[in-house]
Design an enzyme around this catalytic site. Structure first.
Site, PDB file in Angstrom:
ATOM      1  CB  SER A 135      -0.865  -0.027   1.260  1.00 19.76           C
ATOM      2  OG  SER A 135      -1.474   1.225   1.431  1.00 19.76           O
ATOM      3  CE1 TYR A 159      -3.727  -2.295   5.566  1.00 17.52           C
ATOM      4  CE2 TYR A 159      -3.423  -0.015   4.867  1.00 17.52           C
ATOM      5  CZ  TYR A 159      -3.661  -1.344   4.559  1.00 17.52           C
ATOM      6  OH  TYR A 159      -3.832  -1.718   3.243  1.00 17.52           O
ATOM      7  CE  LYS A 163      -1.577  -4.532   3.531  1.00 21.59           C
ATOM      8  NZ  LYS A 163      -1.887  -5.774   2.849  1.00 21.59           N
TER       9      LYS A 163
END
Ligand code: NAD
Ligand code: UFG
Length: 349
Positions: A135, A159, A163
């Site tokens: 991402s 988050y 990643k």
């Protein structure tokens, strides 16, 4: 390469990618816990591909990627059937920035530990080709625009950290030289829109976090008005700028990534998938209103924690190495997203 395991394949990006892969001739096993999706997305994918039944070229195994023995069985059974898994596209994971702030360990467990388990099993079965859903959030609040792949990795929420950690784990595994890994980390910008048929699209559980599904739900009357998180950012109209990419362009990016890995030497390839063009929140609202002839009422509220002002991709690497670039416009994302919303006011329910 013929047989692909698609973890998280029933979800938003996964279902669109399954369609593109089936059309390209691959056989697919989707492994998904359905925690944030419905198997109906895959029934619709079959319908769109003209395939009669599950099991023919697409099968679904319901399970959690942290379930070592179940995932191990999927690899074993495929081998026994004479259809060993040649590559994995790994979408399965959790993706809410706000939830990751309140429940960070869940993100470490599902996103990081889940990928570690998958990688272990792949190596047990001599499967070395992996396309991973990364991402643009891993860049954090980079000042350098457009953002190229060489920008610093400085995620600003758990988050994003999860990643970035998976990317690091995959790099470490690759540089160990123990296995001939071929890995593509696809750094998605903001996926939006839907398949032009209106049969598959984004179906967020509960109140949407993201701008596009929220605007759609205001237009259909499920939400009364859009809250714009700040109009005092350092941008031309005061609202944040993002790189919105049509989900079908993104889906095609996965096919290009598989082709790229197949043709090239073992490597870890980290690449942006965006359009290279940013739009502000006001520009998105305007585009949506023009495309749908609907008025989107809004109010301006405080900034949201964890947002950045501007984020759009340098897309030269994807173009140069994979011959991939986004072909669809923001207008078609609005039209296709709205068709999906109108035909499925309650998503897959
Ligand atoms: P999605 O939630 O629609 O799809 C994810 C799928 O994974 C769902 O079908 C869900 O049921 C499944 N899943 C979740 N946890 C699982 C587990 N433990 N075991 C098995 N299956 C599990 O999300 P999406 O938008 O399609 O995103 C796909 C991937 O792309 C995710 O990894 C996400 O982090 C990443 N990504 C998404 C965006 C975005 O804005 N949509 C942006 C950048 C990256
Ligand atoms: N926004 C609003 N109101 C809303 C929702 C969003 O004003 O109700 C604004 C946000 O403040 C932001 C813009 O619209 O300025 C886009 O927000 P999104 O939530 O749609 O997207 P983000 O850029 O915040 O994040 C998304 C995904 C991340 C992913 C990232 C990749 O949520 O998972 O894109 O760039 F990592």
């Amino acid at each position: 390469m013929k047989n692909i395991l698609v973890t998280g394949g029933a979800g938003f990006i996964g279902s669109h990618t399954c369609l593109v892969l089936l059309e390209a001739g691959y056989n697919l096993i989707v492994f998904d816990s359905l925690i944030n999706s419905s198997s109906k997305s895959l029934s619709r994918v079959l319908e769109l591909s003209g395939i009669n039944d599950f099991g023919e070229r697409l099968s679904l195994v319901k399970g959690d990627i942290r379930n070592f023995s179940l995932l191990q069985d999927v690899f074993k059974n495929s081998k026994e059937k004479g259809m060993p898994i040649d590559a994995v596209i790994h979408f399965a994971g959790l993706k809410s920035v706000s939830e990751s702030i309140t429940e960070p360990l869940k993100y470490w467990d599902v996103n990081v530990n889940g990928t570690r388990i998958l990688l272990d099993i792949m190596q047990d079965h001599d499967c070395y080709t992996l396309v991973f859903s990364s991402s643009a959030t891993i860049y954090g609040s980079s000042q350098q625009m457009p953002i190229s792949e060489s920008a610093d990795i400085k995620p600003i929420n758990p988050y994003g950290t999860s990643k970035a950690s998976v990317e690091q784990m995959l790099s470490d595994a690759f540089y160990s030289n123990l296995y001939p890994l071929k890995v593509a980390c696809l750094r998605y910008f903001n996926p939006v829109g839907a398949h032009p048929s209106g049969l598959i699209g984004e179906d967020p559980l509960g109140i949407p976090d993201n701008l596009f599904p929220f605007v759609s739900q205001v237009a259909i009357g499920r939400e009364s008005l859009l809250r714009i998180f700040g109009a005092d950012w350092n941008t031309p109209d005061g609202t944040p700028i993002r790189d919105y990419i049509h989900v079908m362009d993104l889906a095609e990016g996965h096919l290009c990534a598989l082709n790229y890995l197949e043709k090239n030497q073992p490597q870890i390839f980290k690449v942006n998938l965006g359009t290279g063009r940013g739009y502000s929140v006001f520009e998105v609202i305007n585009a949506f209103e023009v495309a749908t002839d609907k008025k989107i009422p809004y109010e301006i509220v405080d900034r949201r924690k964890g947002d950045v002002a501007v984020n759009y991709a340098d897309i030269s690497l994807a173009k140069r190495e994979m011959n991939w670039y986004a072909k669809r416009t923001l207008n078609s994302s609005c039209i296709d997203g709205w068709r999906w919303q109108l035909s499925n006011p309650n998503g897959y329910k």
